[in-house]
Design an enzyme around this catalytic site. Structure first.
Site, PDB file in Angstrom:
ATOM      1  N   GLU A 158       0.803  -1.239   0.000  1.00  0.00           N
ATOM      2  CA  GLU A 158       0.000   0.000   0.000  1.00  0.00           C
ATOM      3  C   GLU A 158       0.833   1.285   0.000  1.00  0.00           C
ATOM      4  O   GLU A 158       0.633   2.166   0.836  1.00  0.00           O
ATOM      5  CB  GLU A 158      -0.958   0.006   1.197  1.00  0.00           C
ATOM      6  CG  GLU A 158      -1.872  -1.212   1.224  1.00  0.00           C
ATOM      7  CD  GLU A 158      -2.872  -1.194   2.373  1.00  0.00           C
ATOM      8  OE1 GLU A 158      -2.770  -0.331   3.257  1.00  0.00           O
ATOM      9  OE2 GLU A 158      -3.760  -2.057   2.375  1.00  0.00           O
ATOM     10  N   GLU A 263      -5.849 -10.881  -1.358  1.00  0.00           N
ATOM     11  CA  GLU A 263      -6.693 -10.702  -0.161  1.00  0.00           C
ATOM     12  C   GLU A 263      -8.166 -10.702  -0.562  1.00  0.00           C
ATOM     13  O   GLU A 263      -8.945  -9.843  -0.156  1.00  0.00           O
ATOM     14  CB  GLU A 263      -6.328  -9.384   0.535  1.00  0.00           C
ATOM     15  CG  GLU A 263      -4.849  -9.267   0.859  1.00  0.00           C
ATOM     16  CD  GLU A 263      -4.488  -8.020   1.668  1.00  0.00           C
ATOM     17  OE1 GLU A 263      -5.399  -7.360   2.199  1.00  0.00           O
ATOM     18  OE2 GLU A 263      -3.286  -7.720   1.754  1.00  0.00           O
TER      19      GLU A 263
HETATM   20  C1  XIL Z   1      -6.441  -6.514   8.145  1.00  0.00           C
HETATM   21  C2  XIL Z   1      -6.745  -7.721   9.039  1.00  0.00           C
HETATM   22  O1  XIL Z   1      -7.554  -8.620   8.331  1.00  0.00           O
HETATM   23  C3  XIL Z   1      -7.426  -7.279  10.307  1.00  0.00           C
HETATM   24  O2  XIL Z   1      -7.567  -8.367  11.219  1.00  0.00           O
HETATM   25  C4  XIL Z   1      -6.606  -6.148  10.980  1.00  0.00           C
HETATM   26  O3  XIL Z   1      -7.317  -5.666  12.095  1.00  0.00           O
HETATM   27  C5  XIL Z   1      -6.348  -5.018  10.013  1.00  0.00           C
HETATM   28  O4  XIL Z   1      -5.716  -5.535   8.847  1.00  0.00           O
HETATM   29  N1  XIL Z   1      -4.986  -4.719   3.591  1.00  0.00           N
HETATM   30  C6  XIL Z   1      -3.980  -5.499   4.080  1.00  0.00           C
HETATM   31  C7  XIL Z   1      -4.254  -6.410   5.221  1.00  0.00           C
HETATM   32  O5  XIL Z   1      -2.898  -5.544   3.485  1.00  0.00           O
HETATM   33  O6  XIL Z   1      -3.112  -6.587   6.032  1.00  0.00           O
HETATM   34  C8  XIL Z   1      -5.397  -5.933   6.057  1.00  0.00           C
HETATM   35  O7  XIL Z   1      -5.674  -6.942   7.033  1.00  0.00           O
HETATM   36  C9  XIL Z   1      -6.607  -5.660   5.181  1.00  0.00           C
HETATM   37  C10 XIL Z   1      -6.307  -4.587   4.173  1.00  0.00           C
END
Ligand code: XIL
Length: 371
Positions: A158, A263
């Site tokens: 990101e 994701e």
């Molecule tokens: C999220 C997790 O799923 C949650 O449990 C945590 O509270 C916050 O982060 N982008 C990413 C992930 O790269 O690491 C994030 O994961 C979701 C968005």
């Protein structure tokens, strides 16, 4: 009489053997996500502490039978794995790696350089030397510890704003844009075998995609190792844009890197503010309109979800040569972070397995694309 005994004992041996053979045949032929897509791409899942510690039998079963890749949802993030300057916390990450090795899974490390979930001492640090030392030590120590055991690293996560310019993170502010190149160089040095990815959300969208293309091009031009781009894939059943996703797959693979969907989840809940993406620092207030399915997901919504997943996987299959991995962000609906983001305390249904670990219609729409 003797003959009969002989016959019986022979039957006694043959029958169980016959049934065992049947069972093992049946086991072999049970189609799951990972077996169905074996020749196409890795089918991964993000797992949390309870899964790493194998506390939840039903989840364990799904993780092992359905998936051949794992990503650590939180426990390899800097605030957990590197909580103080000289203190690292490898208990859970060691177990995470062991679990993946035991089950012969593709292991993804998430993530080395990210502006979020940082330990407090670095979060608002504006001292160049401190941030640089932190980043160097962090990558060398964490990626170094698992060298040869991790299949891919989300090296930088990101780093872009929605308009495709670089995010004004603590890293950019203190180190300047060169931090991205340095992070990839350090990761390549610490773990020469791991595939190295740039990971972000909304980079299928044109403006942000342009920013990601720039990052890849610059690294390539400088001779720095980058193997892939991870498109997070936190999408909505209401706004899923297949054309943009297809364009992004084509554009990134033209640069000579793999594309992974790292994701994946599809929210079924309303986002009237048209909040796209997944900036974990955004949050909004809960209300009945925002949380309409507390009593269960209506069938009509389940049908749309199944259709959207089917459309997506058709697209993924069309471009399977460019795609290395699809990872779902969570094991089942109850585990999904989308119950808490971007509004706390909602009931969401974004994945293929429901709260009781049952396969949803969406599961079968993905599975049945493979004959
Ligand atoms: C999220 C997790 O799923 C949650 O449990 C945590 O509270 C916050 O982060 N982008 C990413 C992930 O790269 O690491 C994030 O994961 C979701 C968005």
């Amino acid at each position: 009489m003797k003959k009969n005994i002989f016959k019986k004992s022979l039957l006694g041996i043959m029958l169980p053997a016959f049934f065992l053979a049947q069972i093992s045949c049946a086991q072999k032929s049970v189609k799951t996500l990972k077996t169905a897509y074996k020749k196409d791409f890795v089918m991964g899942v993000a797992i949390g502490t309870e899964h790493i510690l194998e506390k939840d039998a039903k989840a364990n079963e799904i993780i092992k039978s359905e998936f051949n890749g794992i990503t650590a949802e939180n426990i390899m993030k800097a605030e957990v794995i590197h909580p103080q300057w000289d203190k690292y916390n490898f208990d859970l990450s060691d177990k995470f790696i062991e679990l993946g090795q035991k089950n012969k899974m593709y292991i993804t490390g998430h993530t080395l350089v990210w502006h979020s979930q940082l330990p407090p001492f670095i979060r608002r640090n504006n001292n160049k030397d401190s941030v640089q030392t932190f980043m160097r030590n962090h990558i060398a120590t964490v990626a170094g510890r698992y060298a040869g055991k991790i299949d891919s690293w989300d090296v930088v996560n990101e780093a872009l704003e929605e308009d495709g310019t670089l995010r004004k993170s603590v890293y950019l502010k203190t180190l300047g844009e060169g931090y991205i190149q340095e992070a990839f160089e350090l990761a390549a040095k610490a773990d020469p075998k791991a595939a190295l990815y740039y990971n972000d959300y909304n980079i299928e969208q044109p403006a942000k995609r342009k920013g990601a293309i720039e990052i890849v091009k610059k690294l390539k031009a400088a001779g720095v190792k980058i193997d892939g781009v991870g498109i997070q894939g936190h999408w909505s059943i209401n706004t899923l844009n297949l054309q943009e996703i297809e364009d992004a797959i084509v554009d990134f693979s033209k640069l000579g890197v793999k594309v992974a969907f790292t994701e994946l989840d599809l929210t079924v809940l309303p986002n009237p503010w048209d909040m796209k993406g997944a900036d974990v620092n955004q949050s909004y207030k809960n209300s009945p309109q925002m949380n309409p399915y507390t009593a269960g997901m209506p069938d009509s919504v389940g049908v749309v979800l199944a259709q959207k997943y089917e459309d997506l996987f058709k697209l993924f299959l069309k471009h399977k040569d460019s795609i290395s991995r699809i990872t779902f962000w969570g094991v089942n609906d109850g585990h999904s972070w989308l119950n808490g983001f971007p509004i706390r305390g909602r009931v969401n249904y974004p994945l293929l397995f429901d709260r009781n670990y049952e396969k949803k219609k969406a599961y079968f729409s993905v599975l049945n694309l493979k004959k």
